[in-house]
Structure formats: C-alpha cells, structure tokens
Design an enzyme around this catalytic site. Structure first.
Site, PDB file in Angstrom:
ATOM      1  N   PHE A 180       0.839  -1.202   0.000  1.00  0.00           N
ATOM      2  CA  PHE A 180       0.000   0.000   0.000  1.00  0.00           C
ATOM      3  C   PHE A 180       0.872   1.248   0.000  1.00  0.00           C
ATOM      4  O   PHE A 180       0.580   2.232  -0.692  1.00  0.00           O
ATOM      5  CB  PHE A 180      -0.917  -0.009   1.234  1.00  0.00           C
ATOM      6  CG  PHE A 180      -1.705   1.264   1.414  1.00  0.00           C
ATOM      7  CD1 PHE A 180      -2.824   1.514   0.635  1.00  0.00           C
ATOM      8  CD2 PHE A 180      -1.336   2.207   2.368  1.00  0.00           C
ATOM      9  CE1 PHE A 180      -3.559   2.686   0.801  1.00  0.00           C
ATOM     10  CE2 PHE A 180      -2.055   3.376   2.539  1.00  0.00           C
ATOM     11  CZ  PHE A 180      -3.181   3.618   1.758  1.00  0.00           C
ATOM     12  N   HIS A 181       1.947   1.219   0.776  1.00  0.00           N
ATOM     13  CA  HIS A 181       2.849   2.367   0.829  1.00  0.00           C
ATOM     14  C   HIS A 181       3.485   2.626  -0.528  1.00  0.00           C
ATOM     15  O   HIS A 181       3.554   3.760  -0.992  1.00  0.00           O
ATOM     16  CB  HIS A 181       3.931   2.122   1.884  1.00  0.00           C
ATOM     17  CG  HIS A 181       4.948   3.207   1.939  1.00  0.00           C
ATOM     18  ND1 HIS A 181       6.060   3.214   1.129  1.00  0.00           N
ATOM     19  CD2 HIS A 181       5.002   4.337   2.689  1.00  0.00           C
ATOM     20  CE1 HIS A 181       6.765   4.298   1.383  1.00  0.00           C
ATOM     21  NE2 HIS A 181       6.152   4.991   2.313  1.00  0.00           N
ATOM     22  N   HIS A 182       3.963   1.573  -1.181  1.00  0.00           N
ATOM     23  CA  HIS A 182       4.592   1.738  -2.495  1.00  0.00           C
ATOM     24  C   HIS A 182       3.632   2.376  -3.496  1.00  0.00           C
ATOM     25  O   HIS A 182       4.008   3.279  -4.245  1.00  0.00           O
ATOM     26  CB  HIS A 182       5.062   0.384  -3.021  1.00  0.00           C
ATOM     27  CG  HIS A 182       6.418  -0.013  -2.536  1.00  0.00           C
ATOM     28  ND1 HIS A 182       7.557   0.689  -2.851  1.00  0.00           N
ATOM     29  CD2 HIS A 182       6.824  -1.048  -1.757  1.00  0.00           C
ATOM     30  CE1 HIS A 182       8.604   0.103  -2.305  1.00  0.00           C
ATOM     31  NE2 HIS A 182       8.193  -0.944  -1.626  1.00  0.00           N
ATOM     32  N   LYS A 193       8.718   2.528   3.707  1.00  0.00           N
ATOM     33  CA  LYS A 193       9.364   3.828   3.686  1.00  0.00           C
ATOM     34  C   LYS A 193       8.728   4.743   4.685  1.00  0.00           C
ATOM     35  O   LYS A 193       8.540   5.860   4.488  1.00  0.00           O
ATOM     36  CB  LYS A 193       9.253   4.442   2.312  1.00  0.00           C
ATOM     37  CG  LYS A 193      10.009   3.759   1.156  1.00  0.00           C
ATOM     38  CD  LYS A 193      10.320   2.387   1.275  1.00  0.00           C
ATOM     39  CE  LYS A 193      10.779   1.760   0.006  1.00  0.00           C
ATOM     40  NZ  LYS A 193      10.285   0.465  -0.166  1.00  0.00           N
TER      41      LYS A 193
END
Length: 289
Positions: free
Chosen positions: A158-160, A289
């Site tokens: 999800f972050h990517h 990240k």
C-alpha cells in the site's frame, strides 16, 4: 618544501572534489519542460505502473514461485546497496538547496513558496524528478520479496502504491511541501536500505527500533508541515500548488494512514508481551518507507 608540496596536493584534491560535488548535486533541469512530459502521460504512466505492479506481486509471480523459499542474497545486497547510495545522493542533493532556502527565506516562506522559486529551472527540479522516478524503481522491492517466496503485508505494498501516485501528482501540481518530503524521506531511506544491505550479509545493526521511531517521526513531521501549509494557504498565503485542497488533503490522509499503520507495527513488534523476549536481540525494521 614537503609541507608545501603536500598542501598543494591537498588543495588540488579538494578542488577536484568540489568540482565533482557541483557536477553531481547541482545538475539543472527545467520544470516546465519536464511537466510537459507529465502532462502528456498524466494518467497512463503512474497507473500503468501500479496495475502492472499489483498484477505481478499478487497474480503472476506467486504461482511461478509456488511457495518455495529462495535466497537471492547477492541480488538483495546489490539492490539495497544501490538504493542506499541513491538515497544518499537525493538527500545531499536536496538538503543543500532546501537548507539554503530555509536560511534565506525562513520556514513559512519555504513551506508556502508563494513565488514558486522551488519550481523553476535548477537543481531543485533535477533531484525532485530523480525522487519521483525512484518510487517507480522501488517497486522492485516487493517483486524481489515475492520472488523469494514471501508475502508482502498491506503496509508494504500500500505504501509503495500511494507514495508513487502522490509524488507524481504533487510534483506535477507544484506542491511545495514535497521538497521536505523528499529530503526527510531520502534520509530515512538511506539508513533503512543500509540496514537491509548489511543484514543480507548476516549482520543486523542494533538500531532497528530507532529506525522505526524515525519512520514514525517522519509521519508526524509530514502531517505538521502539510497542516501548516494549509493554514498559510487558507490565510491568503498564495502558496504554491495548482490543486491545493486535493493534494493537501491527500497528503494529510496519506501520512495519517501511514502513522496509524507504523504505530500498529511498532506496538506489535516491540510492545506486545509475546515479542518482548524475541526483541531482546536486535531485529529488522519494517521494510517500508
């Protein structure tokens, strides 16, 4: 004479290093020229990348791997070392210009950037777009993970996806807080990818928990900067952004979700009774990240 000769050698070496630094970290691009490319590929480039990424990690690669665990130590080390070096370059390249802007204009004008000084031709633009394209490159993180037979959790993929989309549109719409995001994020990534490169060699640095705290702090700082930008804009600040409410709202929502997920991970990893004994020795920070 020896002292003079050595001094001359040192001065010549410093001049060469200075020239190399300037050539590396002061490369100049024109914002208008590159924004034309983004305009022509406003939707197809970022969303095609996201769709291909999701299909690869959930549909294509898992059946090929078949649940078998693989190592890929050399590839993993080289990949993390490369991203660590890239993060160092982005951090140094952005920090010197962000720092100069803060010293000359102050925190409020730097966050707001009413004259769009940070979206003109110059090193700002070069490192901004290196950062944008690095988010496409970093998708290989998950592809490599799945190829090893591991399943990415929600926070990871999800972050990517969301960071890639946000950086693409925030840059296109000239959202000035993005420069803070670039500098802070590349700093965190420097330590994160260094950690994983070293861990591949069988050595786990002791500061995994500190790294996770740094990731959480990044979310608090991001919410604060975006919130302050919104305050300045709503009070007639004429801050830099073509789609202010959409981007600002997306930024705060994105940071808020990350903050929740990172705090949840931190509690699970370091505070739950089941994992306290397990974490008596250093363990890896979450590879996000």
């Amino acid at each position: 004479r020896r002292v003079l000769f050595r001094s001359l050698i040192i001065m010549a070496a410093l001049q060469d290093l200075t020239a190399l630094y300037d050539a590396t970290f002061n490369m100049s691009w024109d914002f208008e020229d590159y924004s034309k490319f983004e305009y022509q590929h406003f939707v197809d480039v970022p969303f095609s990348a996201v769709i291909i990424y999701v299909l690869l990690i959930f549909v294509v690669i898992p059946p090929i791997v078949g649940g078998k665990k693989r190592d890929f130590k050399f590839v993993t080390f080289v990949w993390n070392a490369f991203l660590c070096l890239l993060s160092v370059c982005m951090f140094l390249g952005s920090l010197q210009h962000l720092g100069a802007k803060l010293l000359s204009s102050g925190i409020s004008e730097t966050i707001c950037d009413p004259n769009r000084d940070m979206f003109r031709e110059g090193p700002w633009i070069f490192w901004g777009y290196v950062f944008v394209w690095s988010k496409f490159i970093e998708l290989f993180d998950t592809i490599l993970m799945v190829a090893k037979g591991r399943k990415p959790d929600f926070l990871h993929w999800f972050h990517h996806v969301t960071v890639l989309l946000f950086t693409w549109y925030a840059t296109f719409w000239a959202y000035s807080p993005g420069w803070f995001f670039l500098t802070i994020n590349s700093l965190i990534h420097t330590f994160m990818y260094y950690y994983y490169a070293v861990a591949t060699l069988g050595r786990r640095p002791w500061w995994a928990k500190i790294l996770t705290v740094g990731q959480i702090a990044q979310m608090f700082i991001g919410i604060a900067i975006n919130g302050y930008w919104g305050y300045l804009y709503s009070n007639g600040g004429n801050c830099s952004c073509v789609q202010p409410y959409l981007i600002m709202g997306s930024a705060i929502a994105m940071y808020g979700v990350y903050l929740f997920l990172f705090l949840k991970f931190f509690v699970k990893k370091y505070s739950s009774p089941k994992t306290r004994s397990k974490n008596a020795r250093p363990s890896a920070a979450k590879k996000t990240k």
